[in-house]
Design a protein around this motif. Structure first.
Motif, mmCIF file in Angstrom:
data_model
loop_
_atom_site.group_PDB
_atom_site.id
_atom_site.type_symbol
_atom_site.label_atom_id
_atom_site.label_comp_id
_atom_site.label_asym_id
_atom_site.label_seq_id
_atom_site.Cartn_x
_atom_site.Cartn_y
_atom_site.Cartn_z
ATOM 1 N N ASP A 1 1.040 -1.565 0.212
ATOM 2 C CA ASP A 1 0.001 -0.128 0.012
ATOM 3 C C ASP A 1 0.458 1.360 0.059
ATOM 4 O O ASP A 1 0.260 2.908 -0.012
ATOM 5 N N ARG A 2 2.612 1.496 0.132
ATOM 6 C CA ARG A 2 3.008 2.423 0.228
ATOM 7 C C ARG A 2 3.474 2.801 -1.266
ATOM 8 O O ARG A 2 3.793 3.654 -1.575
ATOM 9 N N ALA A 3 3.216 2.371 -2.527
ATOM 10 C CA ALA A 3 2.817 1.912 -3.949
ATOM 11 C C ALA A 3 2.080 3.425 -4.509
ATOM 12 O O ALA A 3 1.003 3.353 -4.054
ATOM 13 N N VAL A 4 2.802 3.667 -5.089
ATOM 14 C CA VAL A 4 2.654 5.315 -6.122
ATOM 15 C C VAL A 4 2.098 4.655 -7.184
ATOM 16 O O VAL A 4 3.221 4.613 -7.632
ATOM 17 N N VAL A 5 0.475 4.919 -7.927
ATOM 18 C CA VAL A 5 0.623 5.049 -9.490
ATOM 19 C C VAL A 5 0.084 5.711 -9.820
ATOM 20 O O VAL A 5 -0.759 6.490 -9.126
ATOM 21 N N ARG A 6 0.728 6.444 -10.473
ATOM 22 C CA ARG A 6 0.194 6.815 -11.884
ATOM 23 C C ARG A 6 0.552 6.785 -13.261
ATOM 24 O O ARG A 6 0.188 6.151 -14.035
ATOM 25 N N LEU A 7 -1.028 7.363 -13.507
ATOM 26 C CA LEU A 7 -1.884 7.301 -15.115
ATOM 27 C C LEU A 7 -1.146 8.463 -15.506
ATOM 28 O O LEU A 7 -0.836 9.904 -15.132
ATOM 29 N N PHE A 8 -0.292 8.421 -16.884
ATOM 30 C CA PHE A 8 -0.009 8.692 -17.965
ATOM 31 C C PHE A 8 -0.078 8.989 -19.349
ATOM 32 O O PHE A 8 -0.603 7.539 -19.504
ATOM 33 N N GLY A 9 0.435 9.726 -20.241
ATOM 34 C CA GLY A 9 -0.135 8.965 -21.606
ATOM 35 C C GLY A 9 -1.177 9.362 -22.596
ATOM 36 O O GLY A 9 -2.288 10.482 -21.624
ATOM 37 N N SER A 10 -1.629 9.056 -23.219
ATOM 38 C CA SER A 10 -3.257 9.703 -23.902
ATOM 39 C C SER A 10 -4.580 9.034 -23.608
ATOM 40 O O SER A 10 -5.413 9.885 -23.089
#
Length: 102
Positions: free
Chosen positions: A21-30
């Motif tokens: 639960d310490r992981a950070v998830v980023r959405l990027f791109g199209s």
């Protein structure tokens, strides 16, 4: 952002299950462009601990997220203390949106 809350929750659940639960998830791109159509899901998963087998972890995350999002193509890049920082990481951090539960 062209992901619905169910897809965001599914992505977060997979990342937490595999990376904690310490992981950070980023959405990027199209998928950040609301006017675009199609496109894969580009994710950057940031970890605060070293990764022993980054290619395996990235592939595993990609497959699990793909299954959780009804077969959408998913690309996952990892950022961790022991991994080389590439230009794509800068793009992910500057343009990406952190996914969170609402």
């Amino acid at each position: 952002m062209r992901l619905n809350q169910r897809e965001i929750d599914a992505i977060k659940a997979v990342v937490i299950e595999i990376c904690g639960d310490r992981a950070v998830v980023r959405l990027f791109g199209s998928r950040l462009d609301d006017s675009a159509k199609g496109g894969d899901i580009d994710l950057m998963v940031e970890l605060d601990e070293a990764v022993d087998h980054p290619a395996r972890l990235s592939a595993w995350l990609s497959v699990k997220v793909m299954r959780a999002t009804q077969g959408r193509k998913v690309d996952v890049i990892l950022a961790a203390p022991n991994l080389e920082e590439l230009p794509i990481h800068r793009i992910g951090r500057e343009q990406g949106v952190i996914l969170s539960h609402e």
